[in-house]
Design an enzyme around this catalytic site. Structure first.
Site, PDB file in Angstrom:
ATOM      1  CB  SER A  64      34.772  38.554  44.396  1.00  0.00           C
ATOM      2  OG  SER A  64      34.826  40.171  44.443  1.00  0.00           O
ATOM      3  CE  LYS A  67      30.972  41.009  43.497  1.00  0.00           C
ATOM      4  NZ  LYS A  67      32.354  41.047  44.121  1.00  0.00           N
ATOM      5  CB  SER A 122      33.666  40.344  40.024  1.00  0.00           C
ATOM      6  OG  SER A 122      33.788  40.024  41.629  1.00  0.00           O
TER       7      SER A 122
END
Length: 514
Positions: A64, A67, A122
């Site tokens: 993640s 991102k 997230s």
């Protein structure tokens, strides 16, 4: 005779033959650091200096922390108040047990709300929805991600989705992730969102949470009430999948030095690795502003005038005053060397004609750009295109200048089909004899030095003449390349009565620290 003595003095200084001069070794680059993760890096965000790296160019699954790039692209391409509508694809094409906000098909949120959900919670369906809103589809957004990564200088990475979920074609290196994070943390909107520790989803926005919902940042080093809180932490992003392991990107600032730590494929040690990296960086290094230390680069306009490269009413050269270098805590700026690079990349500022690279030993510790701008009131094209020597000298005379400074006068002559290097001049022959008389090794060193300068001048001259940016910018200022060089050469002849190095060699000789 004065010129001969001047050349002799320069060479003896370079070769270390001055009596009574003590050479002090530069402070060593600190190395007392190790991390458990497979890959990692510590970078100074202001200078770009890499303070520590481990397998920094090896590709890993990012999870993640992807991102960060997603958020940066959305911020640069979308308005914060635009409305994002969640599609069926966005909310239903996720891996089981992946992190989500809880949006359903048909829900709407502003881009601003989505960014907080993306970076703090997230939320993977939010990543998909933002990608569709920004680029029309997830695949189209992935293309934008790779384009942006390439623009930032990434060479070891490839992105296939906006969330970071596992994909064989989705990977990143620690160095590339640091470049992405560097760009993100230089964006005020990104910092505003990412530094927040909690955010409230407004009531009535999501079907699943009609009364609203508060969610907290996953990054524990940002939360003051957490045992892992790190003093000075600004923001960051966590990541985890079975294939990626623990991944973590964090930015922290102390005493004017802002650092980025990246940890890839960690094994439940991502926080302790990050703390170790920051402690090492803040303890062992310092950020030094170039303008406060380097008088050569802080007075570019004066130096160019002395060298015979005159801005006057046409152009002006400046160096970014915010540029800095990162040195060991016990290091000195006098141990830094710098070179000019004329082969600029696409991310160079408009008007840049060269990049200054600062090095401490073999470490790149900072960069800055020489930028050319038109002075106020100058009308491009006002200079006539003429090859007449008399007219050229008249134009050059209208530009204020100083006589060449004898102390800083370039000692090499312009190379070309009808000119010779200074190594073949009678003056150099005399100097060489003097050096031989002083010490055989001095003469050899002087000759080697002369050959190196000649070869470097020739190679860089060929690259610079091929550089299309120079042609374009000279045209914008009202000059042709031929006329600009002629103006400089003819003006110097009229002032000094001797031949001087060409435009490019004067830049290099004037600003390169030896």
């Amino acid at each position: 005779m004065k010129r001969i003595l001047s050349i002799f003095l320069c060479l003896t200084l370079i070769l270390g033959f001055c009596p009574g001069q003590t050479a002090y070794a530069a402070a060593e680059w600190p190395s007392e650091i190790s991390i458990s993760a497979d890959g990692g890096i510590l970078m100074d965000i202001n200078s770009g200096a890499v303070l520590f790296e481990k397998n920094s160019h090896e590709p890993y699954y990012p999870a993640s922390i992807t991102k960060i790039l997603t958020a940066l692209i959305v911020i640069e391409n979308c308005g914060l108040d635009e409305t994002v509508t969640f599609s069926n694809t966005a909310v239903n094409s996720l891996e089981p047990n992946s992190s989500i906000l809880g949006a359903r098909a048909g829900d709407t949120l502003s881009v601003r709300d989505c960014l907080y959900a993306l970076l703090l919670q997230s939320a993977n369906e939010v990543a998909n929805a933002l990608a569709e809103h920004c680029a029309g589809s997830i695949d189209a957004f992935a293309e934008k991600m790779n384009e942006k990564a390439a623009e930032l200088g990434c060479t070891d990475s490839h992105f296939a989705n906006p969330s970071g979920l596992n994909d064989p074609n989705h990977y990143v290196s620690a160095y590339d992730m640091a470049l992405i994070a560097k760009a993100a943390f230089n964006n005020p909107t990104f910092v505003e969102v990412d530094s927040t520790t909690y955010y409230d989803v407004p009531a009535g926005k999501l079907k699943q949470y009609p009364d609203g919902w508060r969610y907290y940042a996953h990054h524990r080093m940002l939360r003051r009430n957490d045992s892992l809180y790190y003093d000075g932490a600004i923001g960051g992003k966590t990541g985890y999948t079975l294939l990626a392991g623990n991944t973590l990107v964090t930015c922290a600032e102390r005493d004017g030095m802002k650092l980025i730590a990246v940890v890839l494929n960690g094994h439940q040690t991502h926080y302790s690795d990050t703390k170790a990296l920051f402690d090492y960086g803040f303890k062992n290094f310092k950020s030094v502003p170039v303008a406060d230390q380097d008088s050569t680069y802080s007075k570019v306009a004066d130096d160019l005038t002395i060298s015979g490269i005159f801005s006057g009413s046409a152009t002006r050269l400046t160096v970014n005053k915010n540029s800095a270098v990162t040195l060991p805590a016990d290091g000195n700026f006098s141990d830094v060397t710098s070179t000019l690079d004329y082969d600029l990349t696409d991310d160079a500022p408009d008007g840049a004609i060269a990049r200054i690279d600062y090095r401490y030993g073999d470490k790149l510790v900072g960069q800055a750009y020489l930028e050319a701008t038109l002075t106020q009131g100058y009308v491009p094209g006002a200079v006539k295109q003429s090859t007449d020597t008399a007219e050229t000298e008249t134009v050059a005379e209208t530009v204020p200048s100083k006589a060449p400074d004898k102390k800083t006068e370039p000692s090499s002559k312009k190379t070309g089909s009808n000119k010779t290097s200074w190594t073949s001049s009678p003056a150099f022959g005399i100097v060489k004899k003097v050096l031989i008389a002083a010490a055989v090794i001095g003469a050899i060193g002087g000759a080697v030095f002369g050959i190196m300068i000649y070869q470097e001048n020739k190679a860089q001259n060929e690259r610079f003449l091929r550089h299309q940016r120079r042609e374009k910018r000279l045209k914008e200022w009202g000059y042709s390349s031929t006329e600009f060089d002629m103006i400089m050469e003819e003006h110097l002849r009229s002032k000094s009565g001797i031949k001087q190095p060409g435009f490019r060699e004067r830049l290099r000789d004037r600003f390169r620290r030896r």
